[in-house]
Enzyme design. Structure first.
Site, PDB file in Angstrom:
ATOM      1  N   ASP A 250      -3.198  -5.115  12.009  1.00  0.00           N
ATOM      2  CA  ASP A 250      -1.984  -5.841  11.602  1.00  0.00           C
ATOM      3  C   ASP A 250      -0.997  -5.841  12.759  1.00  0.00           C
ATOM      4  OD1 ASP A 250      -0.197  -7.243  10.016  1.00  0.00           O
ATOM      5  OD2 ASP A 250       0.621  -5.453   9.051  1.00  0.00           O
TER       6      ASP A 250
ATOM      7  N   LEU B 281       4.927   3.416   0.549  1.00  0.00           N
ATOM      8  CA  LEU B 281       6.381   3.496   0.627  1.00  0.00           C
ATOM      9  C   LEU B 281       6.741   4.301   1.874  1.00  0.00           C
ATOM     10  CD1 LEU B 281       7.123   4.462  -3.098  1.00  0.00           C
ATOM     11  CD2 LEU B 281       7.124   2.180  -2.104  1.00  0.00           C
TER      12      LEU B 281
ATOM     13  N   GLU C 264       0.795  -1.223   0.000  1.00  0.00           N
ATOM     14  CA  GLU C 264       0.000   0.000   0.000  1.00  0.00           C
ATOM     15  C   GLU C 264       0.830   1.276   0.000  1.00  0.00           C
ATOM     16  OE1 GLU C 264      -3.395   1.157   0.242  1.00  0.00           O
ATOM     17  OE2 GLU C 264      -3.695  -0.733  -0.790  1.00  0.00           O
TER      18      GLU C 264
END
Length: 288
Positions: A175, A28, A26
């Site tokens: 996550d 950088l 998704e």
């Protein structure tokens, strides 16, 4: 930088010294030693109340355009996801939860600026401590090695407590792994320093990467967060995962709402849901 990587907006890349440090599906992640708005070096006393360690530098998270999506839809999704992450990060920081300090957001460009946490991940820290314990006690001395593992307990209690604060605000991470918890030296921002059984300062856990975070009051969503972390311990620290998970959950239960009556009921329901999520996970493993 690789020519295949999406390019940052020129107004950012031309003005600041940026180094790519991570690339995900998704976003950088770039590191910069320079603050995006204040000249470097920082004037004495500037932002010391919000940035825990200005000398550690700053992080820029960039969500580049996705060429496989319709441009209008892509722009809308990028704006929504960037704003959502920034709002959650800022809310948690204001609530006193250990997260990177929020600096700025440009939702249309998909940019979030935050402080850099200069420290190892929880996964790497435990690996280093396990190697140290093994080197000191040897592989065959299980009792001594287990005593050595107790030095990890204060940190994992703190990790559990920090996750509990997150969930008490009805924020789920999405996550929650041992790679998304970084460690920094204690006593930042006036925090009290803890110590392990050998009187070494225990680092502070800082939760990062809220790209998948969301608001949720559901006990099951919070249980799934805990289950994801539990599976991360099992996969990266298989030998000692059982006590590690036990200590995290011990800190979680103790830290959830800090003894408020409604919190006691809520945390019991989350633990009940965690058992149900584990059972579903085992069934999936058996079926394959």
């Amino acid at each position: 930088m690789s020519p295949d990587l999406p390019k940052l907006p020129s107004a950012i890349s031309d003005a600041l010294d940026l180094t790519l440090i991570s690339q995900g599906a998704e976003a950088l992640i770039y590191f910069s030693p320079e603050h995006p708005f204040i000249p470097s070096p920082l004037p004495a006393g500037i932002i010391t109340s919000t940035i825990s360690n200005a000398s550690a530098g700053y992080i820029l998270k960039y969500r580049p355009p996705k060429p496989y999506r319709h441009s209008a839809l892509d722009a809308q999704l990028t704006k929504h996801r960037t704003l959502s992450e920034a709002r959650i990060l800022y809310k948690l920081f204001l609530a006193g939860i250990r997260v990177p300090s929020f600096i700025a957001v440009d939702p249309r460009q998909g940019l979030i600026w935050m402080e850099n946490i200069d420290g190892p991940s929880l996964k790497k820290w435990i690996w280093m401590r396990e190697a140290e314990i093994e080197g000191r006690h040897g592989e065959g001395d299980n009792d001594e090695a287990m005593t050595g593992q107790e030095t990890i307990r204060p940190l994992l209690l703190s990790v559990g407590s920090e996750i509990a604060k997150l969930h008490f605000l009805d924020i789920v991470h999405g996550d929650l792994t041992t790679s998304n918890i970084l460690l920094r030296e204690s006593s930042r921002l006036g925090a009290e320093s803890g110590a392990d059984s050998q009187n070494r300062i225990v680092p502070e856990p800082v939760i990062i990467d809220f790209g998948l975070a969301q608001q949720s009051t559901l006990p099951e969503d919070k249980a799934v967060d805990l289950y994801v972390l539990e599976r991360a311990f099992i996969s990266t620290h298989p030998i000692h995962s059982e006590p590690y998970v036990k200590w995290v959950l011990e800190g979680y239960v103790a830290g959830f709402g800090r003894g408020k009556k409604i919190a006691v009921f809520k945390v019991k329901e989350i633990m009940r849901k965690l058992d149900a999520v584990r059972l579903r996970g085992r069934k999936r493993s058996m079926v394959g």
